[in-house]
Every structure is written in C-alpha cells, then in structure tokens.
Design a protein around this motif. Structure first.
Motif, short mmCIF file in Angstrom:
data_model
loop_
_atom_site.label_atom_id
_atom_site.label_comp_id
_atom_site.label_asym_id
_atom_site.label_seq_id
_atom_site.Cartn_x
_atom_site.Cartn_y
_atom_site.Cartn_z
N PHE A 1 -13.12 -6.39 8.30
CA PHE A 1 -12.65 -5.45 7.28
C PHE A 1 -13.81 -5.18 6.32
O PHE A 1 -14.36 -6.11 5.73
N GLU B 1 -12.26 0.42 5.05
CA GLU B 1 -11.38 0.88 3.96
C GLU B 1 -12.04 2.06 3.26
O GLU B 1 -13.23 2.31 3.48
N ASP B 2 -11.32 2.77 2.41
CA ASP B 2 -11.96 3.87 1.68
C ASP B 2 -11.21 4.24 0.42
O ASP B 2 -10.02 3.96 0.27
N HIS C 1 5.18 5.95 -6.38
CA HIS C 1 4.87 5.09 -5.24
C HIS C 1 5.75 5.34 -4.02
O HIS C 1 5.27 5.66 -2.92
N TYR D 1 5.37 7.47 0.18
CA TYR D 1 5.69 7.10 1.57
C TYR D 1 6.62 8.12 2.23
O TYR D 1 6.57 8.30 3.44
N ALA E 1 -1.34 -0.99 5.95
CA ALA E 1 -1.37 -2.24 5.18
C ALA E 1 -0.28 -2.25 4.11
O ALA E 1 -0.47 -2.83 3.04
N GLY F 1 2.65 -3.16 1.72
CA GLY F 1 3.13 -4.45 1.24
C GLY F 1 4.51 -4.35 0.61
O GLY F 1 5.31 -5.29 0.65
N SER F 2 4.84 -3.18 0.05
CA SER F 2 6.14 -2.97 -0.61
C SER F 2 7.20 -2.73 0.45
O SER F 2 6.87 -2.47 1.61
N HIS G 1 -1.83 0.13 -6.90
CA HIS G 1 -1.64 -1.02 -6.01
C HIS G 1 -0.69 -2.04 -6.63
O HIS G 1 -1.11 -2.99 -7.29
C1 LIG Z 1 -6.29 -5.24 3.95
C2 LIG Z 1 -5.92 -4.04 3.14
C3 LIG Z 1 -6.71 -2.88 3.23
C4 LIG Z 1 -6.41 -1.75 2.48
N1 LIG Z 1 -7.22 -0.65 2.54
C5 LIG Z 1 -6.98 0.40 1.73
C6 LIG Z 1 -7.87 1.52 1.69
O1 LIG Z 1 -8.87 1.57 2.38
N2 LIG Z 1 -7.61 2.54 0.85
C7 LIG Z 1 -6.49 2.56 0.07
O2 LIG Z 1 -6.29 3.52 -0.68
N3 LIG Z 1 -5.62 1.52 0.09
C8 LIG Z 1 -5.85 0.45 0.89
N4 LIG Z 1 -4.99 -0.63 0.89
C9 LIG Z 1 -3.75 -0.52 0.15
C10 LIG Z 1 -2.58 -0.35 1.10
O3 LIG Z 1 -2.64 0.86 1.79
C11 LIG Z 1 -1.25 -0.48 0.33
O4 LIG Z 1 -1.13 0.59 -0.55
C12 LIG Z 1 -1.19 -1.78 -0.41
O5 LIG Z 1 -1.30 -2.86 0.49
C13 LIG Z 1 0.10 -1.92 -1.21
O6 LIG Z 1 1.22 -1.72 -0.41
P1 LIG Z 1 2.25 -0.62 -0.80
O7 LIG Z 1 1.55 0.71 -0.68
O8 LIG Z 1 3.37 -0.74 0.22
O9 LIG Z 1 2.69 -0.91 -2.20
C14 LIG Z 1 -5.29 -1.77 1.62
C15 LIG Z 1 -4.51 -2.94 1.53
C16 LIG Z 1 -4.83 -4.06 2.26
C17 LIG Z 1 -3.98 -5.31 2.13
#
Ligand SMILES: Cc1cc2nc3c(=O)[nH]c(=O)nc-3n(C[C@H](O)[C@H](O)[C@H](O)COP(=O)(O)O)c2cc1C
Length: 437
Positions: free
Chosen positions: A10, A54-55, A151, A155, A223, A225-226, A336
C-alpha cells in the motif's frame, strides 16, 4: 498450517522517506516514476499480488490554518496521479496487479470507465480501481464543488456511479470486433448498446467507445469502514483493505464483510480482506526490538506528521488541541470518520500525546527476524482467517527502498519457505491470480 495468503503493498505515489539516511536521491527522483518501477520489480520477484496506490488531490491548510505543515513534511503533497503510472509499471513487470485510486465524487463516470478499460488493455488485464468517495472539501473545491455531500449520501452516489461504470464496461458484448474483410465491417453494431442511464446524480448515454479489457471489469478495491462503506464494499469489491487494531477487530471486520457479501448474494470467498501491516525486521530479535523502539519514538516530526494527516483527512484542525490534555469527545467530521473514531478511542482517559504514541504501529505489532515475523503472520492468519496482508511503509522512516528490500528479500522468502505465499503466477490476469486461492 494456514492456507496460503496474498501479499500486497500500500503506497502513495509521493515522496519516499527523504530524510532517512538511506534515501539518496529520492526527494525528487520519485517524480519520474523510477523509484516505483524499482519497487514493482522487487515486489514481483518476491511474489506480491499487487501494489495499491492511494490518492488525494489537495494541498491542505487545515492544520493551524496554513498549508505550511502539509508542504513542510510532504504529507499529502507533492503527490502524483497514479493513473498514468500504472501502465508504466506494468511494462516493467509481467504478472503483478496495480490499483489506482479514483474518486466517485470527482470523476465523471464515463471518463473513469474509459480510462480503466484503456488501461486494462494496455496492461493485458493487470489493473484495478480503488473506489473512494473522498473526504476533503478542500479537494472538492478543485473540481468546482464547494462542499462534499454528507458521508452516507456519498455512498448512495457511489452506488449509482459504479452501476453506470459497470453498465459502460458491459455495453460491448464479447466478440463485438469482427473485422470481417469480406463485408468490410470492423465492429458488429448489434453487439454495442447505449445504456441510456438517467439517474439522480448522472445522465450517461453510452455506449463506451471501446470494448472492455481482458478482465471485463477490472479488479474493484475498497476500504469502507462505516456501515454504509462496508455495505458498498461487500456488494462490489474483489479486494478490501482495512486497518483494524488487534485480532478481535480484524476478525469482526472480516466476518461482517463476509456476512454482508452473502446477504448480497455473493460468495464471500470472492472478496479478499487484506490487513495493513508494518513489520519491523532485524537480523536478530534484539536488533528488531531496538528499531521498533526508535520507530515508536514520538519526535516532533512524528507529532506534526500524525496530527497533520489527521487534520487533512478529517478537516478538523488538530493544531488547536493541547498535546498534554485529553481530546474533546465531541469532535465531528464529514471526512474520515473511521480515523477520527480510532484516535478518539485511543485517547480515552489519556492525553493526546499519549494517544499518539505507538499509533504508527497498525493491526498487530510484528517485530523480529524475517523468520519469526513469518511465524507470527501464520498465527495471525490462522486466528482471523484473513486473505492476506498489505505492507505499508510509514512516511517518516520506512517508505524507502531499504524497507522494500527487507520485505522482498527477507520476509517474503521466509513466508514462502512456510508455503504461505505464492511461488508463481499461474493465471493470465490480476483478477484471476487474486481469485486463485
Ligand atoms: C487502507 C486504506 C486506504 C485508503 N485509501 C484511500 C485513498 O486513497 N483515498 C481516499 O480518499 N480515501 C482512502 N481511504 C478511505 C476509505 O476510502 C474510507 O473512506 C475510510 O476507510 C472510511 O470508511 P467510510 O468511508 O466507510 O467511513 C482509505 C482507507 C484505508 C483503510
């Protein structure tokens, strides 16, 4: 013995740990891609499945109301767009997959579908898309959007977005290119279909103006989490990245994703849940312990880096909080939420400074020789049943060629000796190799 698992890396497409004593030339050289080409070749030799980039697209002035901290430490900038990097990396490798992050809040779905299809052809089926909804208003303002949607609505929009993108990839039936010299017809028009999508967020006529690549739908990575994010991920993703802390959270996350996938009518085995790790390796257990202790020191650089990144991704100014007092409990973010929640949890009953200690140490602490860390990973995989691990170099010290080599030449061979990672790539595409076990 645990089943074999997948390994991935990553990384951002940005400055490696330029202040480290092992960083010669990396402060600007990475911009031409060479650093990442070297990395891709080393990781493919080691049997990695993929690199995930990631970005984000902003220079942030959230921390202390100024962009100084972001630029001083190179936190979220300078950062290159990973999309054009992917085909270059594919040309320097033969089998490994490459994933780029692209945001459903900023890309038009047609451009995303076309770019991914083009890259899938160029790489002969070795690309993936990390679907994010983005979390920074400062990034949104680079696209003429004053404020991100709330948020959960992001989605809802992402769901429509991915439906359009998949519809475009499917708008060409297999075998549409007939190239019939007798009739002079290149493409059979009965096999190419407009999608006529009219929705709440997007109107897209289609069809795509090229057929999908060898993978059909490139690998989908997520990725979330919610609850909303997990639901989206379990419906669409082939691979999921997560950063839970400790075995219980790791298991809870995977079990939840698998249950949600089954509820969506999917085979849970088709989703690979990968945990972020950051092993500390030494030639002896003692050396590794000393390195880990040094890594966990809370230097001023570490404080500014950790709080700076938290400020960027939550858009809450963490420079306002006293390091030697507890964090207020009622901090709100539309960014986040998971990162904020985990810091607030770590800070319960402690000062902010104490909460930051050891936070560079994700999921499970892995400290030792390559062989002992391989044994630990085997135990973790046995305990949580994960599908693999995602190594991450930490920005201040281990985003470096040296660390890549420690993992590629030390840990990966130790894992292979235990039969825990692949020794060859048997399938023609990234997605097929990912589903092989
Ligand atoms: C390993 C990992 C990599 C992620 N990479 C990115 C990314 O490159 N760009 C981004 O805007 N968010 C990134 N996120 C955020 C996720 O897309 C996500 O928004 C975050 O885990 C919170 O979850 P939720 O959107 O369900 O609240 C990353 C999260 C994790 C755990």
């Amino acid at each position: 013995m645990a089943d074999p698992f997948h390994l991935a890396w990553f990384t951002p497409f940005k400055t490696p740990a330029w202040k480290s004593p092992w960083a010669a030339g990396t402060a600007t050289e990475w911009l031409n891609g060479d650093y990442y080409i070297d990395m891709a070749r080393a990781l493919e030799r080691a049997g990695f499945d993929f690199m995930m980039f990631e970005d984000s697209t902003l220079v942030s002035d959230t921390y202390g109301g100024s962009q100084d901290n972001d630029l001083k430490h190179g936190l979220h900038s300078p950062k290159g767009d990973p999309v054009p990097l992917l085909p270059i990396l594919a040309q320097h490798t033969k089998h490994m997959g490459f994933i780029a992050t692209m945001s459903t809040s900023f890309y038009p779905p047609f451009i995303l579908a076309r770019t991914m299809a083009t890259m899938d052809h160029l790489t002969r089926g070795r690309v993936g898309w990390n679907v994010v909804t983005s979390s920074e208003n400062l990034a949104a303002q680079n696209y003429g959007i004053e404020k991100l949607l709330e948020h959960d609505e992001r989605y809802v929009m992402a769901e429509e977005f991915i439906t359009v993108v998949k519809g475009l990839w499917d708008s060409w039936e297999p075998g549409a290119i007939i190239a019939d010299r007798e009739t002079g017809v290149l493409v059979d028009p009965t096999k190419v279909h407009p999608i006529h999508h009219k929705g709440k967020y997007f109107d897209v006529r289609g069809p795509l103006n090229l057929p999908p690549g060898p993978q059909g739908h490139p690998v989908i990575c997520q990725a979330g989490g919610s609850p909303a994010g997990r639901d989206f991920a379990s419906k669409h993703a082939n691979v999921l990245l997560c950063q839970p802390s400790g075995l219980d959270e790791m298991k809870e996350y995977r079990d939840d994703i698998r249950a949600r996938a089954a509820a969506h009518g999917r085979n849970p085995d088709d989703i690979k849940v990968m945990y972020i790790i950051q092993p500390v390796l030494g030639e002896t257990a003692q050396e590794a312990k000393e390195l880990a202790a040094r890594r966990d020191e809370l230097t001023q650089d570490q404080i500014e880096t950790q709080l700076g990144i938290m400020s960027i991704t939550t858009e809450v100014d963490f420079a306002q909080f006293d390091l030697d007092s507890p964090l207020p409990e009622d901090i709100h973010t539309n960014g986040h939420a998971s990162s904020l929640k985990s810091l607030v949890k770590a800070a319960a009953g402690r000062t902010l400074r104490e909460a930051l200690l050891g936070r560079t140490n994700p999921a499970v602490p892995l400290v030792g020789t390559p062989d002992s860390v391989a044994a630990q990973l085997e135990e973790v995989a046995d305990a949580v049943g994960g599908d693999g691990f995602l190594v991450r170099g930490e920005p201040v010290r281990t985003h470096s060629r040296r660390y890549v080599d420690e993992i590629a030449s030390g840990l990966a061979p130790a894992l292979r000796r235990r039969g825990l990672i692949r020794s060859a790539y048997d399938k023609p595409t990234f997605k097929a190799n990912l589903s092989a076990f």
